[in-house]
Enzyme design. Structure first.
Site, mmCIF file in Angstrom:
data_model
loop_
_atom_site.group_PDB
_atom_site.id
_atom_site.type_symbol
_atom_site.label_atom_id
_atom_site.label_comp_id
_atom_site.label_asym_id
_atom_site.label_seq_id
_atom_site.Cartn_x
_atom_site.Cartn_y
_atom_site.Cartn_z
ATOM 1 N N THR A 152 -5.727 0.762 9.911
ATOM 2 C CA THR A 152 -4.809 2.736 10.498
ATOM 3 C C THR A 152 -5.491 2.991 11.950
ATOM 4 O O THR A 152 -4.879 3.508 13.016
ATOM 5 C CB THR A 152 -4.168 3.257 9.552
ATOM 6 O OG1 THR A 152 -3.300 2.517 8.537
ATOM 7 C CG2 THR A 152 -3.760 4.736 9.775
ATOM 8 N N ASP A 154 -6.101 -5.323 1.072
ATOM 9 C CA ASP A 154 -6.647 -5.246 1.832
ATOM 10 C C ASP A 154 -7.375 -7.085 1.701
ATOM 11 O O ASP A 154 -8.183 -7.010 3.193
ATOM 12 C CB ASP A 154 -7.719 -4.420 1.574
ATOM 13 C CG ASP A 154 -8.098 -3.454 1.527
ATOM 14 O OD1 ASP A 154 -6.461 -2.468 2.892
ATOM 15 O OD2 ASP A 154 -8.365 -1.613 0.850
ATOM 16 N N ASP A 180 -0.488 -5.589 2.689
ATOM 17 C CA ASP A 180 -0.818 -4.259 3.569
ATOM 18 C C ASP A 180 0.236 -4.268 5.221
ATOM 19 O O ASP A 180 -0.414 -4.639 6.174
ATOM 20 C CB ASP A 180 -2.367 -4.077 3.825
ATOM 21 C CG ASP A 180 -3.251 -2.626 4.163
ATOM 22 O OD1 ASP A 180 -2.146 -2.256 4.636
ATOM 23 O OD2 ASP A 180 -4.379 -2.922 4.019
ATOM 24 N N ILE A 232 0.141 -2.535 7.558
ATOM 25 C CA ILE A 232 -1.210 -2.016 8.628
ATOM 26 C C ILE A 232 -2.272 -1.778 7.915
ATOM 27 O O ILE A 232 -2.912 -1.260 7.660
ATOM 28 C CB ILE A 232 -0.971 -0.253 9.259
ATOM 29 C CG1 ILE A 232 0.242 -1.028 10.197
ATOM 30 C CG2 ILE A 232 -1.871 -0.846 11.130
ATOM 31 C CD1 ILE A 232 0.649 0.125 10.756
ATOM 32 N N ASP A 233 -3.602 -2.791 8.377
ATOM 33 C CA ASP A 233 -4.730 -2.815 7.794
ATOM 34 C C ASP A 233 -5.659 -2.828 9.072
ATOM 35 O O ASP A 233 -6.241 -3.043 10.209
ATOM 36 C CB ASP A 233 -5.180 -3.731 6.916
ATOM 37 C CG ASP A 233 -6.386 -3.537 6.456
ATOM 38 O OD1 ASP A 233 -6.439 -3.050 5.950
ATOM 39 O OD2 ASP A 233 -7.285 -4.237 6.628
ATOM 40 N N GLU A 242 0.683 -1.364 0.240
ATOM 41 C CA GLU A 242 0.401 -0.010 -0.374
ATOM 42 C C GLU A 242 0.608 1.595 -0.048
ATOM 43 O O GLU A 242 0.670 2.115 -0.774
ATOM 44 C CB GLU A 242 -0.925 -0.035 1.096
ATOM 45 C CG GLU A 242 -1.881 1.375 1.656
ATOM 46 C CD GLU A 242 -2.906 1.891 2.157
ATOM 47 O OE1 GLU A 242 -2.686 0.377 3.370
ATOM 48 O OE2 GLU A 242 -3.775 2.501 1.786
HETATM 49 C C1 IPD Z 1 -8.696 0.643 4.959
HETATM 50 C C2 IPD Z 1 -9.514 -0.361 6.201
HETATM 51 C C3 IPD Z 1 -10.817 -0.537 6.576
HETATM 52 C C4 IPD Z 1 -12.029 -0.398 4.953
HETATM 53 C C5 IPD Z 1 -10.647 0.237 3.876
HETATM 54 C C6 IPD Z 1 -9.342 -0.204 4.001
HETATM 55 P P1 IPD Z 1 -6.757 0.970 6.181
HETATM 56 O O1 IPD Z 1 -7.577 0.131 5.259
HETATM 57 O O2 IPD Z 1 -9.290 -1.702 5.966
HETATM 58 O O3 IPD Z 1 -11.885 -0.845 7.489
HETATM 59 O O4 IPD Z 1 -12.953 -0.130 5.045
HETATM 60 O O5 IPD Z 1 -11.398 0.745 3.160
HETATM 61 O O6 IPD Z 1 -9.078 1.142 2.929
HETATM 62 O O7 IPD Z 1 -6.355 1.848 5.058
HETATM 63 O O8 IPD Z 1 -6.575 0.741 7.150
HETATM 64 O O9 IPD Z 1 -5.085 -0.238 5.496
HETATM 65 CA CA CA Z 2 -6.317 -1.694 4.491
HETATM 66 CA CA CA Z 3 -3.077 0.120 5.375
HETATM 67 CA CA CA Z 4 -4.507 3.232 4.039
#
Ligand code: IPD
Ligand code: CA
Ligand code: CA
Ligand code: CA
Length: 308
Positions: A97, A241, A92, A94-95, A72
């Site tokens: 964030t 994701d 990813d 940190i999924d 990402e």
């Molecule tokens: C997000 C998270 C969130 C989802 C978004 C993602 P990030 O990723 O997974 O739950 O609703 O579509 O983009 O930005 O925290 O890596």
């Molecule tokens: Ca994510």
């Molecule tokens: Ca992320």
């Molecule tokens: Ca992000």
């Protein structure tokens, strides 16, 4: 693939340690706890997103020098390996964030491997709860809980629950960071339809047990694989994701629709980003519907009906 899994699990745990360290810093609200914004004020990023990705990318490059890498943060910085048929890690760092920044303990590293444009391996690790989800295409998916070194096959129930109808289901949904009017209208209408009172005519005869927002796409996939949620529905996810989550959910018997297109649509072009964006702005849905004896054809048919 089993060797790659062992390596990536160790790496995900190492990344988890850095995520926990980062959380201490961010939660200290000191001068070091910088939180930045990307496309808008709800699209957050911290230096730990970037640091975790660099750690993971460097170690993967060292160990698998010929494999490609899509992550990402490097992707947003314009450093993009095109998606080809070659083995490609899709990460990813940190999924979740937003959760990471707020101290809500649902954030994870999501590390997937794509081969010939199909996700084939997935590792998702939430260091806050010590939950490790793994999957290899064709070899099942597993959850290893904190303090245990015994992976349990997913879904957790040995006696899968019968396919619930929509009005007995718990459904994962997300607000995401795209808050433009069209998306907000689509989401609020859909959420109301899923949870609304049938007496008041929102959707004929259907009212889900409840909706949940975990704030991490990867953990939503994992929770469906585990059996804690019956379905997850979101508009607008990126490949990192969903890559690992697809393997983990499908190997648990879940049905994934929409997500695969992110990987398949690009064929032999280097237009990965462009096509992904087209898919996202085309408002394709990412839906997974999980567990419960769903590997057989009848189960899959029933799932499709439920999704429709
Ligand atoms: C997000 C998270 C969130 C989802 C978004 C993602 P990030 O990723 O997974 O739950 O609703 O579509 O983009 O930005 O925290 O890596
Ligand atoms: Ca994510
Ligand atoms: Ca992320
Ligand atoms: Ca992000």
């Amino acid at each position: 693939l089993h060797n790659i899994l062992a390596f990536t699990v160790a790496l995900a745990r190492q990344a988890g340690t850095l995520i926990l360290e980062g959380s201490e810093v961010i939660q200290s609200h000191s001068e070091e706890s910088n939180v930045g914004e990307k496309k808008n004020s709800v699209d957050l990023v911290t230096e730990y997103d970037v640091r975790v990705e660099k750690l993971v990318q460097d170690r993967l490059k060292q160990q698998y020098p010929t494999f490609k890498f899509i992550g990402e943060e490097s992707y947003s910085a314009g450093k993009r390996d095109p998606l080809t048929n070659e083995p490609t890690f899709c990460v990813d760092p940190i999924d979740g964030t937003t959760n990471f920044v707020h101290g809500f303990p649902f954030a994870c590293i999501s590390l997937g491997l794509i081969y010939e444009r199909r996700p084939v391996l997935g590792v998702i690790y939430n260091p806050f709860l010590g939950h490790l989800y793994t999957g290899i295409k064709g070899h099942g998916s597993f959850l290893t809980r904190a303090g245990s070194d015994e992976p349990r096959r997913l879904p957790l129930s040995k006696n899968p629950k019968p396919l619930p109808s929509l009005n007995q289901a718990v459904i994962g949904v997300e607000w995401g960071s795209d808050r433009c009017e069209t998306t907000m209208n689509a989401k609020s209408t859909s959420f109301a339809r899923l949870a609304g009172d049938p007496e008041k005519g929102v959707v004929g005869g259907k009212m889900a047990h409840s909706l949940r927002s975990m704030g991490s796409a990867a953990l939503n996939y994992s929770m469906v694989a585990q059996g804690g949620m019956d379905m997850y529905w979101e508009i607008g996810c990126w490949p990192w994701d969903v890559c690992a989550g697809i393997v983990i959910a499908e190997e648990a018997g879940g049905l994934v629709t929409g997500s695969h297109e992110v990987f398949e649509a690009t064929k032999n072009t280097d237009q990965f980003g462009v096509v992904t964006e087209e898919i996202l702005t085309g408002r394709k849905y990412l839906v997974i519907r999980g567990v419960g004896g769903t590997k057989d054809e009848n189960g899959r048919e029933a799932q499709k009906r439920l999704i429709e």
